[in-house]
Every structure is written in C-alpha cells, then in structure tokens.
Design a protein around this motif. Structure first.
Motif, mmCIF file in Angstrom:
data_model
loop_
_atom_site.group_PDB
_atom_site.id
_atom_site.type_symbol
_atom_site.label_atom_id
_atom_site.label_comp_id
_atom_site.label_asym_id
_atom_site.label_seq_id
_atom_site.Cartn_x
_atom_site.Cartn_y
_atom_site.Cartn_z
ATOM 1 N N GLU A 25 4.888 -1.526 11.963
ATOM 2 C CA GLU A 25 5.854 -1.492 10.872
ATOM 3 C C GLU A 25 5.111 -1.099 9.603
ATOM 4 O O GLU A 25 3.942 -1.460 9.418
ATOM 5 C CB GLU A 25 6.538 -2.843 10.689
ATOM 6 C CG GLU A 25 5.599 -3.983 10.371
ATOM 7 C CD GLU A 25 6.300 -5.326 10.298
ATOM 8 O OE1 GLU A 25 6.177 -5.997 9.264
ATOM 9 O OE2 GLU A 25 6.951 -5.694 11.292
ATOM 10 N N PRO A 26 5.732 -0.328 8.701
ATOM 11 C CA PRO A 26 5.047 0.096 7.474
ATOM 12 C C PRO A 26 4.624 -1.104 6.629
ATOM 13 O O PRO A 26 5.301 -2.132 6.598
ATOM 14 C CB PRO A 26 6.103 0.940 6.747
ATOM 15 C CG PRO A 26 7.074 1.340 7.801
ATOM 16 C CD PRO A 26 7.097 0.224 8.803
ATOM 17 N N PHE A 27 3.505 -0.950 5.960
ATOM 18 C CA PHE A 27 3.057 -1.960 5.006
ATOM 19 C C PHE A 27 2.846 -1.260 3.666
ATOM 20 O O PHE A 27 1.750 -0.797 3.334
ATOM 21 C CB PHE A 27 1.764 -2.635 5.480
ATOM 22 C CG PHE A 27 1.349 -3.797 4.627
ATOM 23 C CD1 PHE A 27 1.968 -5.034 4.773
ATOM 24 C CD2 PHE A 27 0.353 -3.671 3.676
ATOM 25 C CE1 PHE A 27 1.590 -6.118 3.974
ATOM 26 C CE2 PHE A 27 -0.033 -4.745 2.886
ATOM 27 C CZ PHE A 27 0.588 -5.971 3.028
ATOM 28 N N ASP A 28 3.913 -1.136 2.913
ATOM 29 C CA ASP A 28 3.879 -0.401 1.656
ATOM 30 C C ASP A 28 3.542 -1.336 0.496
ATOM 31 O O ASP A 28 4.027 -2.471 0.432
ATOM 32 C CB ASP A 28 5.232 0.266 1.393
ATOM 33 C CG ASP A 28 5.563 1.310 2.459
ATOM 34 O OD1 ASP A 28 4.627 1.973 2.933
ATOM 35 O OD2 ASP A 28 6.754 1.439 2.819
ATOM 36 N N VAL A 29 2.719 -0.860 -0.423
ATOM 37 C CA VAL A 29 2.390 -1.608 -1.639
ATOM 38 C C VAL A 29 2.610 -0.693 -2.837
ATOM 39 O O VAL A 29 2.701 0.523 -2.700
ATOM 40 C CB VAL A 29 0.933 -2.103 -1.612
ATOM 41 C CG1 VAL A 29 0.700 -3.026 -0.432
ATOM 42 C CG2 VAL A 29 -0.047 -0.938 -1.580
ATOM 43 N N GLN A 30 2.682 -1.294 -4.012
ATOM 44 C CA GLN A 30 2.861 -0.495 -5.219
ATOM 45 C C GLN A 30 1.608 0.305 -5.514
ATOM 46 O O GLN A 30 0.485 -0.143 -5.263
ATOM 47 C CB GLN A 30 3.179 -1.402 -6.408
ATOM 48 C CG GLN A 30 4.672 -1.547 -6.630
ATOM 49 C CD GLN A 30 4.989 -2.144 -7.978
ATOM 50 O OE1 GLN A 30 4.414 -3.146 -8.376
ATOM 51 N NE2 GLN A 30 5.936 -1.534 -8.658
ATOM 52 N N ASP A 31 1.820 1.513 -6.019
ATOM 53 C CA ASP A 31 0.687 2.370 -6.356
ATOM 54 C C ASP A 31 -0.178 1.716 -7.434
ATOM 55 O O ASP A 31 0.334 1.164 -8.408
ATOM 56 C CB ASP A 31 1.175 3.720 -6.878
ATOM 57 C CG ASP A 31 1.881 4.520 -5.795
ATOM 58 O OD1 ASP A 31 1.681 4.188 -4.615
ATOM 59 O OD2 ASP A 31 2.617 5.463 -6.138
ATOM 60 N N ARG A 32 -1.496 1.766 -7.224
ATOM 61 C CA ARG A 32 -2.426 1.310 -8.255
ATOM 62 C C ARG A 32 -3.808 1.873 -7.934
ATOM 63 O O ARG A 32 -4.097 2.236 -6.792
ATOM 64 C CB ARG A 32 -2.469 -0.216 -8.331
ATOM 65 C CG ARG A 32 -2.921 -0.942 -7.081
ATOM 66 C CD ARG A 32 -2.969 -2.449 -7.358
ATOM 67 N NE ARG A 32 -3.358 -3.211 -6.202
ATOM 68 C CZ ARG A 32 -2.523 -3.772 -5.355
ATOM 69 N NH1 ARG A 32 -1.206 -3.596 -5.522
ATOM 70 N NH2 ARG A 32 -2.958 -4.481 -4.339
ATOM 71 N N PRO A 33 -4.682 1.974 -8.952
ATOM 72 C CA PRO A 33 -6.005 2.573 -8.718
ATOM 73 C C PRO A 33 -6.831 1.722 -7.755
ATOM 74 O O PRO A 33 -6.705 0.504 -7.701
ATOM 75 C CB PRO A 33 -6.644 2.596 -10.109
ATOM 76 C CG PRO A 33 -5.514 2.428 -11.063
ATOM 77 C CD PRO A 33 -4.476 1.613 -10.356
ATOM 78 N N MET A 34 -7.698 2.385 -7.011
ATOM 79 C CA MET A 34 -8.645 1.693 -6.146
ATOM 80 C C MET A 34 -9.829 1.225 -6.986
ATOM 81 O O MET A 34 -10.325 1.957 -7.838
ATOM 82 C CB MET A 34 -9.112 2.629 -5.032
ATOM 83 C CG MET A 34 -10.114 2.021 -4.070
ATOM 84 S SD MET A 34 -10.515 3.181 -2.760
ATOM 85 C CE MET A 34 -11.863 2.313 -1.954
ATOM 86 N N GLN A 35 -10.277 0.013 -6.771
ATOM 87 C CA GLN A 35 -11.377 -0.556 -7.541
ATOM 88 C C GLN A 35 -12.723 -0.273 -6.864
ATOM 89 O O GLN A 35 -12.813 -0.139 -5.658
ATOM 90 C CB GLN A 35 -11.189 -2.073 -7.687
ATOM 91 C CG GLN A 35 -9.874 -2.469 -8.352
ATOM 92 C CD GLN A 35 -9.779 -1.976 -9.775
ATOM 93 O OE1 GLN A 35 -10.735 -2.078 -10.540
ATOM 94 N NE2 GLN A 35 -8.630 -1.419 -10.147
ATOM 95 N N THR A 59 -6.362 -4.926 0.099
ATOM 96 C CA THR A 59 -6.526 -6.020 -0.853
ATOM 97 C C THR A 59 -5.296 -6.924 -0.846
ATOM 98 O O THR A 59 -5.404 -8.152 -0.806
ATOM 99 C CB THR A 59 -6.777 -5.465 -2.267
ATOM 100 O OG1 THR A 59 -7.965 -4.654 -2.244
ATOM 101 C CG2 THR A 59 -6.945 -6.592 -3.273
ATOM 102 N N GLU A 60 -4.110 -6.309 -0.871
ATOM 103 C CA GLU A 60 -2.887 -7.107 -0.856
ATOM 104 C C GLU A 60 -2.686 -7.781 0.492
ATOM 105 O O GLU A 60 -2.271 -8.947 0.563
ATOM 106 C CB GLU A 60 -1.684 -6.231 -1.197
ATOM 107 C CG GLU A 60 -0.391 -7.019 -1.299
ATOM 108 C CD GLU A 60 0.706 -6.248 -1.990
ATOM 109 O OE1 GLU A 60 1.884 -6.439 -1.603
ATOM 110 O OE2 GLU A 60 0.409 -5.466 -2.908
ATOM 111 N N PHE A 61 -2.982 -7.062 1.572
ATOM 112 C CA PHE A 61 -2.854 -7.638 2.912
ATOM 113 C C PHE A 61 -3.773 -8.851 3.045
ATOM 114 O O PHE A 61 -3.373 -9.896 3.568
ATOM 115 C CB PHE A 61 -3.208 -6.574 3.955
ATOM 116 C CG PHE A 61 -3.037 -7.011 5.378
ATOM 117 C CD1 PHE A 61 -1.829 -6.859 6.029
ATOM 118 C CD2 PHE A 61 -4.097 -7.578 6.082
ATOM 119 C CE1 PHE A 61 -1.675 -7.267 7.351
ATOM 120 C CE2 PHE A 61 -3.947 -7.985 7.399
ATOM 121 C CZ PHE A 61 -2.724 -7.824 8.031
ATOM 122 N N ALA A 62 -5.017 -8.725 2.573
ATOM 123 C CA ALA A 62 -5.975 -9.818 2.673
ATOM 124 C C ALA A 62 -5.521 -11.029 1.864
ATOM 125 O O ALA A 62 -5.681 -12.181 2.301
ATOM 126 C CB ALA A 62 -7.346 -9.356 2.200
#
Length: 273
Positions: A25-35, A59-62
């Motif tokens: 299933e898709p795991f979509d997150v809001q766009d943001r810069p990679m750190q 990062t969000e998944f973790a």
C-alpha cells in the motif's frame, strides 16, 4: 496433507517455507527537503547495502513504527512454496518506484524427536513477529533500510510437529531487501518440513528437477532458447514460463501460452524474438 522434509541441525537456517504474496500500500508523506549530506565513502564500508541517510518517508515511518511491535496486517494465505536452493533466507526482495508499505507471511514446521528447549534467531531488515505453535515469542522492529538485524528467543518445543509462523513487513524505497531468516541455534534433534499437496516422492522429484534445470548456453543471440532438464520429473507437469525485462523495463510479459512438459518429453522451446 503430506509433508516435504529436510534435516535441520543445530546452527542451521530453516530453508523450507510456505509464504503469502507480498501485499503493499502507498506510504505517502508531505514533501520536504532531505536532511544531511551525502558521504562519498559509504559504498566502501563493510555494510554495502546500508545507506546511512534517511529519506523523509523513512524518517516519518520510523517515528511511527520503529522499535514498536509491527502492525500485523492481512496478507492472505501462505500458499506459495519456497525451496531455498542453498539460500539461508526467505527472500522476497524487489523494486518499488514509490514509498510503499509491504508485508508478507510465512510458515514452516520444525519436527522434533522429543520435547525440549530450543533457541531461535530471527533476522530481517524490517519488522517481524515470530510465533511458535500459535504463541508469540519475539518481535523485531528496527526498520533500518536494507540492513539486517537479529533477535534471539528461547522456546519450548513439543515432541512431533511444531508450527512456526512469521509475519514480516517493511517500508520499500526503490531497491528493497525484503527477507526473513530463522536459524535453529540449538534444540532437540529435528527436521524441517512444509505441507504439500502431492506425495513426498513427487515433491522430491520436483525439487531435484528445479535444482538441476539450466540453460545449456551462457548467451543466446538470434537462436532458439532451450532449457535442459537432466533429471526429468517422471510425472506429467505443466510449467509456466514468463519472459520479461529487468526491473526497469516497461515491456509487457510475453502473451504466449504456458509451456507444457509431459513425461518423457523434451521441453519445447520458442525462438527468442
């Protein structure tokens, strides 16, 4: 149902499995810069599959799932057979073009001559839950992209068949090592087995045929492609062969009907177009 079995000595990995398809299933997150900054030397490190930088989706998944008991989800029955052929792990790795939650389920049997304590080691790159005879014994949820981590557990095995079940999941980001390994570190004398829908001797013949099946040439260019079967099945069987490109290919699979091989027949082959 019959059983297809192999020896299982202390220190060896379980190599016979029945498993489900991989559900996603898709795991979509809001766009943001990679750190972080790219380290040009990480390809020279010992863990060549491990990327030390997390994409925002990881990062969000973790933050939501790392070091917490995996969220067990429906995967469907363990209807597919994994014979291993020398690999110590059940490996369903693949390539996903977008961040995707993936999950699968696997089962096997550890058949012991007598009851007694055993020690098992569970290894995966994502998360996993291990059950023995219906009882949850350990889980792992490090979710480090493409980097294996292990957890050990002491269990009490009954005499005879012991049902082993594993649910495992991960976040797929492009190339993804999606695998699970179960090592039988110590315990009573045992064999490993899976349920099969045919006679044990037929299953053994199929395994031998698949293990010895090979192309007689390293390359084919403008000629018929053939497969050599040095150890025929001895029973009627039908094999379905699909010709596809690599994981980046968008070409559809060949629409040719399945290849049928009957007892005593040489496998038919079709020209390579």
């Amino acid at each position: 149902m019959s059983r297809h079995a192999r020896p299982l000595s202390a220190g060896e990995a379980v190599t016979l499995w029945r498993h489900s398809t991989v559900v996603d299933e898709p795991f979509d997150v809001q766009d943001r810069p990679m750190q972080g900054e790219m380290d040009p030397f990480f390809f020279l490190t010992k863990e060549k599959n491990y990327i030390p930088h997390e994409y925002p989706c990881r990062t969000e998944f973790a933050a939501r799932f790392r070091d917490r008991r995996p969220e067990e989800r429906e995967t469907g029955p363990a209807g597919r057979v994994w014979l291993g052929f020398g690999s110590p792990r059940l490996d369903l790795s693949g390539f996903w073009f977008r961040p995707t939650r993936i999950a699968a389920r696997a089962e096997t049997l550890i058949c012991t001559e007598a009851a007694g304590p055993a020690r098992l080691r569970l290894t995966t790159c994502g998360g996993a839950i291990l059950r023995v005879n219906g009882t949850e014994v350990v889980w792992n949820a490090r979710y480090l992209r493409n980097l294996e981590t292990s957890t050990e557990a002491d269990v009490l095995l009954a005499a005879g068949e012991n049902r082993i079940e594993i649910f495992f999941d991960d976040l797929a980001e492009r190339d993804t090592r999606f695998l699970v390994q179960l090592d039988y570190l110590d315990g009573p004398a045992a064999r490993q087995a899976i349920a099969i829908d045919c006679a044990p001797e037929q299953a053994a013949a199929i395994e031998t045929a698949l293990e010895t099946l090979h192309f007689p040439r390293a390359t084919y260019d403008g000629m018929a492609v053939a497969l050599h079967l040095p150890r025929p099945l001895g029973i009627e069987a039908e094999a379905e062969i699909r010709i596809v490109g690599d994981f980046m290919s968008h070409d559809p699979p060949s629409a040719d009907p399945p290849l049928s091989v009957a007892r005593g027949d040489a496998p038919r082959h079709r020209p390579c177009g």
